[in-house]
Design a protein around this motif. Structure first.
Motif, PDB file in Angstrom:
ATOM      1  N   LYS A 200      -1.709  -0.417   7.167  1.00 23.06           N
ATOM      2  CA  LYS A 200      -2.395   0.807   6.762  1.00 23.06           C
ATOM      3  C   LYS A 200      -3.647   1.041   7.603  1.00 23.06           C
ATOM      4  CE  LYS A 200      -4.174   3.383   2.818  1.00 23.06           C
ATOM      5  NZ  LYS A 200      -4.453   3.392   1.370  1.00 23.06           N
ATOM      6  N   GLY A 201      -3.720   2.211   8.228  1.00 22.54           N
ATOM      7  CA  GLY A 201      -4.861   2.581   9.051  1.00 22.54           C
ATOM      8  C   GLY A 201      -4.713   2.258  10.511  1.00 22.54           C
TER       9      GLY A 201
ATOM     10  N   SER B 223     -14.079   1.573  13.007  1.00 19.59           N
ATOM     11  CA  SER B 223     -13.297   2.615  13.666  1.00 19.59           C
ATOM     12  C   SER B 223     -13.088   2.194  15.109  1.00 19.59           C
ATOM     13  CB  SER B 223     -14.021   3.968  13.627  1.00 19.59           C
ATOM     14  OG  SER B 223     -14.264   4.373  12.301  1.00 19.59           O
TER      15      SER B 223
ATOM     16  N   THR C 205       0.816  -1.216   0.000  1.00 17.78           N
ATOM     17  CA  THR C 205       0.000   0.000   0.000  1.00 17.78           C
ATOM     18  C   THR C 205       0.851   1.269   0.000  1.00 17.78           C
ATOM     19  OG1 THR C 205      -0.116  -0.062   2.415  1.00 17.78           O
ATOM     20  CG2 THR C 205      -1.897  -1.146   1.191  1.00 17.78           C
TER      21      THR C 205
ATOM     22  N   TYR D 148      -7.391   2.743  14.942  1.00 19.58           N
ATOM     23  CA  TYR D 148      -7.560   2.073  13.645  1.00 19.58           C
ATOM     24  C   TYR D 148      -8.742   2.673  12.905  1.00 19.58           C
ATOM     25  CZ  TYR D 148      -8.511  -1.388  10.060  1.00 19.58           C
ATOM     26  OH  TYR D 148      -8.743  -1.996   8.850  1.00 19.58           O
ATOM     27  N   GLU D 149      -8.527   3.001  11.659  1.00 19.49           N
ATOM     28  CA  GLU D 149      -9.588   3.494  10.784  1.00 19.49           C
ATOM     29  C   GLU D 149      -9.595   2.636   9.526  1.00 19.49           C
ATOM     30  OE1 GLU D 149     -11.951   5.673  11.173  1.00 19.49           O
ATOM     31  OE2 GLU D 149     -11.299   6.326  13.161  1.00 19.49           O
ATOM     32  N   GLY D 150     -10.639   1.830   9.382  1.00 23.81           N
ATOM     33  CA  GLY D 150     -10.783   0.958   8.222  1.00 23.81           C
ATOM     34  C   GLY D 150     -12.244   0.615   8.054  1.00 23.81           C
TER      35      GLY D 150
END
Length: 393
Positions: A251-252, A287, A213, A282-284
């Protein structure tokens, strides 16, 4: 006659020279940028040397304002509320209200310089929470790995403090953010509601792209602040030092640590403290955030560990249940004295968050509060119901 003609020419030259000079100066600044050095270098080193070169040379570039300055962006958001509180003996606080009305202006100059001015215009007139500037800064970031920000802006303490109310995914910030980041609560007398902001200078950046990513592994921020909050000059010649180091292995997903050494002058004396926090965010698809923070407050900073120690922690999660509907769960705790549970205030929350449009959001939230600091059982346990409507423009 020749003498008269010569005198007339000399007079006209003396009159027109300043005007021509002024015209030249105006042309240099015609688009708000001083081109004098640029034009000198171009004429000295890059102008064609003969007519044959002139006929094949690239046409002279016409400088435009858009090459250096973006059109300022104006926007804002409004948050209206309804609140009900079952706490016995409480006077007022229930009913309709306006939580925020904020207006902002931002833009860029020379591509690498950005600015923002933001005002809160919904506070009670004539009070510390009245209409006021809350953000006013200039930032330079030519490289992703290094930038500098100077002015009035959010302190870099905790994951939640820098977040916009729109993205908190609950009806309010946690107790950790309110008390430890200077949002609207303080651990000592004399503090003001500064919205988690202060006046100072900060360096920041992201580094080391990894994975398929190509996300950044490392994020850092470090700042020096007055320590008195927004729109207030330094009162004790002391400074606050705040820093965070965050890793993003996936990622996130961020793992972060935060540190703060500072003081606050309450009008009589300086109150010194040290704070630290650690957490994960974590944001994916979902949340999720969890943080723990500790504060050591000492009246006499020269004596180790003197004074009150307090701590706070929270866990929050947002789970999507439909295209624009999310269920929010949370537990939020704060102890004014970490040596005993009698100082613990706990908040359990359950909410629904609906965002049918990117600029429109509704929230309905129920809170159950158990506050051990209250004297009676009736005061210790009570409920809250919040309804909030957000709109951005």
């Amino acid at each position: 006659m020749k003498l008269k003609h010569a005198l007339l020419a000399l007079t006209m030259a003396s009159i027109s020279a300043p005007a021509m000079a002024q015209l030249a100066m105006n042309e240099e600044y015609a688009d708000g940028y001083d081109h004098s050095l640029q034009n000198y270098v171009t004429e000295k080193f890059f102008q064609p040397q003969n007519t044959s070169q002139a006929s094949t040379s690239t046409p002279e570039k016409k400088w435009k304002v858009a090459d250096y300055v973006t059109v300022p962006k104006f926007g804002g958001y409004v948050v209206s509320t309804y609140k009900y509180d079952s706490q016995e003996g409480k006077n007022g606080g229930d009913g309709f209200g306006i939580r925020y009305v904020r207006l902002y202006l931002d833009g860029k100059v020379f591509n690498d310089f950005s600015y923002r001015v933001q005002m809160n215009v919904s506070g009670e007139p004539g009070t510390k929470s009245g209409a006021r500037v809350i953000d006013a800064f200039v930032a330079w970031q030519k490289w992703k790995s290094f930038g500098i920000k100077m002015g009035e802006f959010k302190r870099c303490f905790s994951f939640e403090n820098p977040m916009n109310p729109w993205d908190v995914c609950a009806g309010d910030y946690t107790q950790l953010t309110k008390h430890f980041a200077g949002m609207n609560g303080n651990l000592y007398q004399g503090g003001t509601n500064s919205g988690g902001r202060d006046l100072g200078i900060q360096v920041y950046g992201d580094a080391f792209k990894i994975g398929d990513t190509k996300h950044y592994l490392l994020h850092y921020q470090a700042g020096v602040y007055n320590g008195q909050g927004i729109n207030t000059s330094d009162k004790d010649k002391e400074k606050d030092y705040i820093a965070t180091l965050q890793l993003q292995p996936i990622k996130g997903l961020y793992l972060g640590v935060f540190g703060w050494s500072g003081s606050f002058h309450d009008g009589t004396q300086s109150n010194y403290f040290k704070r630290w926090a650690a957490g994960v965010s974590y944001e994916g698809v979902i949340s999720a955030r969890a943080e723990y923070a500790r504060n050591i407050y000492a009246q006499d900073y020269g004596v180790k560990n003197v004074g009150q120690k307090s701590d706070a922690w929270y866990v929050r999660m947002g789970i999507p249940t439909w295209r624009w509907l999310k269920v929010n769960l949370g537990y939020d705790a704060y102890r004014t004295d970490m040596s005993t549970l009698t100082s613990l205030n706990s908040i359990y929350s359950l909410g629904l968050q609906a965002r049918p449009h990117k600029n429109l959001q509704f929230q309905l939230q129920w809170n159950y509060i158990h506050n051990n600091t209250r004297s009676t059982t009736a005061d210790k346990d009570y409920h809250q119901l919040w309804a909030l409507a957000y709109i951005r423009f």
